[in-house]
Design an enzyme around this catalytic site. Sequence first.
Site, PDB file in Angstrom:
ATOM      1  N   LYS A 203       0.847  -1.201   0.000  1.00 56.59           N
ATOM      2  CA  LYS A 203       0.000   0.000   0.000  1.00 56.59           C
ATOM      3  C   LYS A 203       0.875   1.240   0.000  1.00 56.59           C
ATOM      4  CE  LYS A 203       0.969   1.532   4.297  1.00 56.59           C
ATOM      5  NZ  LYS A 203       1.596   2.824   4.599  1.00 56.59           N
TER       6      LYS A 203
ATOM      7  N   ASP B 127      -2.104  -1.505  10.294  1.00 51.19           N
ATOM      8  CA  ASP B 127      -2.396  -1.529   8.858  1.00 51.19           C
ATOM      9  C   ASP B 127      -3.070  -2.817   8.399  1.00 51.19           C
ATOM     10  OD1 ASP B 127      -1.395   0.998   8.321  1.00 51.19           O
ATOM     11  OD2 ASP B 127       0.632   0.275   7.880  1.00 51.19           O
TER      12      ASP B 127
END
Length: 289
Positions: free
Chosen positions: A10, A136
């Site tokens: 990401k 995350d």
Amino acid sequence: MKLLVKAPAKINLALDVLHKRPDGYHEVEMIMTTIDLADRVELTLLERDQIHILSHNRYVPDDQRNLAYQAAELLKRRFSVKKGVMISIEKSIPVAAGLAGGSSDAAATLRGLNKIWGLGLSLDELAEIGSEIGSDVSFCVYGGTALAKGRGEIITELPAPPTCWVILAKPFIGVSTAEVYRRLDLNGTRHPNIPEMIEAIKSHDYHKVCQNVGNVLEDVTLKLHPVVAQIKDQMKRFGADAVLMSGSGPTVFGIVQHDSRMHRIYNGLRGFCDQVFAVRMLGERHTLD
């Protein structure tokens, strides 16, 4: 039984820190999107009640320190699973890079074990479990593009950003996220405009996305590691439309729409930096198929 699961990296298009919470975590608002740079996580069902991690990357731990191991251990404990798993991780995402490689491996493990252990959990349930492993992991369970709030576990889905190239450059250093947050001083910090970035993504406005990238952690890491600032300057000089550090760094990414400029930036950085990638944004959420 074997199952191969992709674990994409990401990037943070915007990262804001609001304040430190009573529990010691920081309250954040982040806009994240997955990109087409991924580890490969292969899960092999074991009849014996054991968890094994296999990786040929010397920076990837093969014990309880590994987030994928923690994901498997948590599922086993929570649902009294008596079978085991061999987790083979083929790394493409740089380690300790601000790209959530370890978190994505854990999320891929959750999604894969849900299937091979027959747990029947939804993505929402897996994301909630993932929040116990790392900040995350919840986002990485879903993938795609999202606004993450709280300490990163409160996820609101967003549409895919405008189509573009992402050029990533990671110098041969590691950054301690804990140290960056410890050194963060929010007094006088310029905060990214999260609502404007959300509007830019929803309206598919590439130029507005470029205008609203921002990361409050960037100044801290740039002071600790001047090479990160040098990479940013190089990307701008080679013509990136927007340049930002991802997460706590040290990876820097630049975005462009045109192939010719992507190649110019990519080739220019290869002589300057250890690890350089040119990939697309993915933008679409994972499914449980």
